[in-house]
Design an enzyme around this catalytic site. Sequence first.
Site, mmCIF file in Angstrom:
data_model
loop_
_atom_site.group_PDB
_atom_site.id
_atom_site.type_symbol
_atom_site.label_atom_id
_atom_site.label_comp_id
_atom_site.label_asym_id
_atom_site.label_seq_id
_atom_site.Cartn_x
_atom_site.Cartn_y
_atom_site.Cartn_z
ATOM 1 N N ASP A 1 10.328 6.196 -3.545
ATOM 2 C CA ASP A 1 11.392 5.368 -4.120
ATOM 3 C C ASP A 1 10.997 4.778 -5.472
ATOM 4 O OD1 ASP A 1 9.521 3.715 -2.792
ATOM 5 O OD2 ASP A 1 10.976 2.092 -2.595
ATOM 6 N N GLU B 1 8.575 1.638 -0.667
ATOM 7 C CA GLU B 1 7.480 0.798 -1.180
ATOM 8 C C GLU B 1 8.001 -0.342 -2.038
ATOM 9 O OE1 GLU B 1 4.386 -0.636 -4.009
ATOM 10 O OE2 GLU B 1 6.279 0.311 -4.490
ATOM 11 N N GLU B 2 9.003 -0.064 -2.831
ATOM 12 C CA GLU B 2 9.499 -1.062 -3.780
ATOM 13 C C GLU B 2 10.186 -2.231 -3.080
ATOM 14 O OE1 GLU B 2 8.478 -1.150 -6.639
ATOM 15 O OE2 GLU B 2 8.105 0.882 -7.395
HETATM 16 ZN ZN LIG Z 1 4.692 1.827 -7.279
#
Ligand SMILES: [Zn+2]
Length: 519
Positions: A142, A206-207
């Site tokens: 992502d 992850e974001e």
């Molecule tokens: Zn990153």
Amino acid sequence: MVSRCIVCARVVKLAGWGLLLGTVLALVVAAVRTFTFAVGEDLRLSAWEKRDVLPGTFSPQEKAEFLRSFKEAIRIPTVSTSETDLNISALEEFNDFLQKAFPVVFSSSLVQHEIVSDYSHLFKVSGSDPTLQPYMIISHIDVVPAPSDGWDAPPFSAQEISGFIYGRGTLDNKQSLMGSLQALEYLLKRGYKPHRTFYLGFGHDEEVTGPNGAKNIAALLKSRGVKLSFILDEGMAVLDGIIKGIQGPAAIIGVSEKGIMTIKLTVTMKPGHSSTPPRETTIGILSIAVSRLERNPLPSKFGLGPERAMFEHLASHFDFPVNFVMSNLWLFSPFLTWILEKEPSTNALIRTTTAVTMFNAGIKNNIISPYAEAVVNFRIHNAQTTDEVLQIVSDTIADDRVKVEVISAGEPLPISSYNATSFGYQIIKKTAQEIFPQVVVAPGVCVGSSDSKHFVEVCDEIFRFVPTWFKIEDLSRFHGLNERISVKNYEEAVKFYFQLFQNCDISKLPEPHAGGHEL
Ligand SMILES: [Zn+2]
Ligand SMILES: *[C@@H]1O[C@H](CO)[C@@H](O)[C@H](O)[C@H]1NC(C)=O
Ligand SMILES: *[C@@H]1O[C@H](CO)[C@@H](O)[C@H](O)[C@H]1NC(C)=O
């Protein structure tokens, strides 16, 4: 991740001050140390186990092919806006894309592939020697949102301008995802059979802190009893001109990550009319509390965390007198602290930082607000805990009317080893030196956060490094406008992983030099 790491811009200003220090008593001792002090020497190359290595050279067709593939990955807008707002259709598209882009990986009998939490991917590549402890490389699919205003080329166009590919994800972090898979594709195509088993793990959220992707990949490995030798994640990079005063670029390998804690401060009282106000209002009380936090930063912890190792490793690469100061932190630590805390980027290295991020109060122009709240975000230095920070915060506010509530808290991550016996560190360092012969390699600390935090139960040794060049101007491209990578650097990324996989095939590291000074 947001990487505002290690920027010693201030250090260069030491030049003027160096003279002032001439009278320091320990001068002679210090001078001797400057010229004899060297840490992080290489393990003797001649002592490394010899294995046949496939050369990381690619034909013009292959280069064209991997650039096309990389651009295609950038064009899929795998945007995470919040935990509940991911672009699902883009993630689905990405699933299909990977299968098409890497036919050899997906059909090899050495590779097991599984989809985790619908959009994350875990690859296991089986090595021929099951006694060797496996390792893992992680990246994320992502990206953060990218409104197209202000970009020189649309953020999901992957347009090439003057040798750079523009697009969201070119630095964070599709270059390592695609680079590592591409390297594996070509290795397998050339008949490579790994000696040591390894995993590639790609989270899809992850974001937005990785609540499903990386977290479930880690849980899956744990349930299978996998214990990893090391993990390589994003976080740090090849810094070119960012650490001012240093001769040449530096590849910084993150060996830890600061902790992060968010608290909410609230003040409540009975609402009243503004024509007969109390002496103090919720807003006034909370303002004072917030102001006290800003005026009283947490104490410096310089020298007590891995930031010390970074300065020591880099010491001999600075010009005089900075090299002199850095080689003698035992003497100059208070002085260096004073310099470092002047700049936000270096201040973040030496202490727990305080950021007041939200402040809400008030309902109407003539009502005494019954309620005021503020949110404060702390990034916690390795030498401190969330409990210690909370204690200091309530001592600083020193007002019982201000209620302190922890919204979320994560301790600083463990510090991975970086000495001569650290398998992961030495392999990453050796690979970085092979691909970027002009760089000096040193350990460092990440001030941002990434997916690695989910893996602490399956791995004690987590390193954060991407084979990507960063100049000062690139720091603002991170999560910002005109994120881009040079075509040349993407090629280097493919080569880096191509070499890294093969370098990991040695059974063990060479013995350190007898009598050598290894840190
Ligand atoms: Zn990153
Ligand atoms: C989500 O991704 C699809 C491609 O799969 C794209 O067409 C669409 O515009 C994206 N949506 C948003 C809101 O960006
Ligand atoms: C290397 O570091 C690790 C952990 O920090 C430590 O346990 C080990 O003893 C060190 N090895 C040497 C040779 O110093």
